[in-house]
Write an enzyme that holds these catalytic residues in place. Structure first.
Site, short mmCIF file in Angstrom:
data_model
loop_
_atom_site.label_atom_id
_atom_site.label_comp_id
_atom_site.label_asym_id
_atom_site.label_seq_id
_atom_site.Cartn_x
_atom_site.Cartn_y
_atom_site.Cartn_z
N SER A 143 0.86 -1.19 0.00
CA SER A 143 0.00 0.00 0.00
C SER A 143 0.89 1.23 0.00
O SER A 143 2.07 1.14 0.38
CB SER A 143 -0.85 0.00 1.28
OG SER A 143 -1.45 1.27 1.47
N TYR A 156 -2.52 -1.71 10.42
CA TYR A 156 -2.43 -1.84 8.95
C TYR A 156 -1.13 -1.22 8.44
O TYR A 156 -0.38 -1.85 7.68
CB TYR A 156 -3.64 -1.15 8.32
CG TYR A 156 -3.71 -1.21 6.82
CD1 TYR A 156 -4.14 -2.37 6.18
CD2 TYR A 156 -3.37 -0.11 6.04
CE1 TYR A 156 -4.22 -2.42 4.79
CE2 TYR A 156 -3.44 -0.16 4.66
CZ TYR A 156 -3.87 -1.32 4.03
OH TYR A 156 -3.95 -1.36 2.66
#
Ligand code: BGC
Length: 255
Positions: A143, A156
């Protein structure tokens, strides 16, 4: 950019970015093992879509946060599709909790599904590729948040930071075996992980304004990059991340 004759595994391959990756790899001619933990019907439907493209697909119900399941996934792939050339570590979740809020259970779940699965997916896929003796490619779906903190999404971001280093570490260690390891860092993509944002017009306005192209990505726009990264055209990319974010990481809206 043909992947004819290649066999790929996509973890979390039946929804969101994973589904688009499955279809992009199959579109380029690869046979694909679709790993999933939920929604068997979606997997069966996707298998049919892959078959319609002229390729083979198998669905494998495996929880990639468990090493024994990962090994089973690889064993079934090799047994039914013959070999393993491309491992896409894609499965991921987020809890949208801050440093102060995140519980032990949330922390462990995110780390196991996002990072532990990618670590052992890399390790076990590499062992299979080394045994085959003709190299291979490992693609870690990370990401923009492997590099960029996202307030309110602590575990995350930590897991993606770990994936960033996994890509670099494994790239160096596996390069001598002709196995390359590449990360893909999507920005904001219209997938189920972003449902709460997609359903909130106010949040969407702020997000779209922060993205230089003024819109979220469609999953296919990530899938096509992964298909290229799996191909011979990307043979010299290793131990690095390709960001597919329309410049989101570098924009500072409102400043
Ligand atoms: C996260 C999304 C977030 C996007 C952009 C992704 O990695 O999963 O929740 O909207 O990054 O910040």
């Amino acid at each position: 950019m043909s992947l004819k004759g290649k066999v790929a595994i996509v973890t979390g391959g039946n929804s969101g970015i994973g589904k688009a990756i499955t279809l992009a790899l199959a579109g380029a001619g690869a046979n694909v093992a679709i790993d999933y933990v939920a929604n068997e019907e979606a997997t069966e439907d996707l298998e049919k879509q892959v078959a319609a493209l002229g390729d083979q697909a198998i669905g494998v119900d495996a929880d990639v946060s468990k090493v024994s399941d990962l090994q089973m996934l690889i064993d079934r792939t090799v047994k039914e599709l013959g070999r393993l050339d491309v491992m896409v570590n894609n499965a991921g979740i987020e809890t949208r909790t801050s440093v102060l809020e995140t519980t032990e259970a949330q922390y462990e779940k995110v780390m196991e599904i996002n990072l532990k699965s990618a670590f052992f997916g890399t390790q076990l896929a590499a062992k299979q590729m080394i045994a085959q003796g003709s190299g291979g490619r490992i693609i870690n779906i990370s990401s923009v948040h492997e590099d960029w903190p996202m307030p309110g999404n602590a575990a995350y971001c930590l897991s993606k930071g770990g994936m960033r280093m996994l890509t670099r570490q494994a790239g160096l260690e596996l390069g001598p075996h002709n196995i390359t390891v590449v990360g893909v860092g999507p920005g904001a993509v219209a997938t189920p992980i972003n449902t709460s944002t997609l359903e909130n017009p106010e949040k969407m306005k702020v997000l779209d304004a922060a993205i230089p192209l003024g819109r979220m990505a469609q999953p296919e726009e990530i899938g096509s990059v992964v298909a290229f990264l799996a191909s011979d055209g990307a043979s010299y990319l290793n131990a690095t991340t390709v960001f597919v974010d329309a410049g989101l990481m570098h924009s500072s809206p409102g400043l």
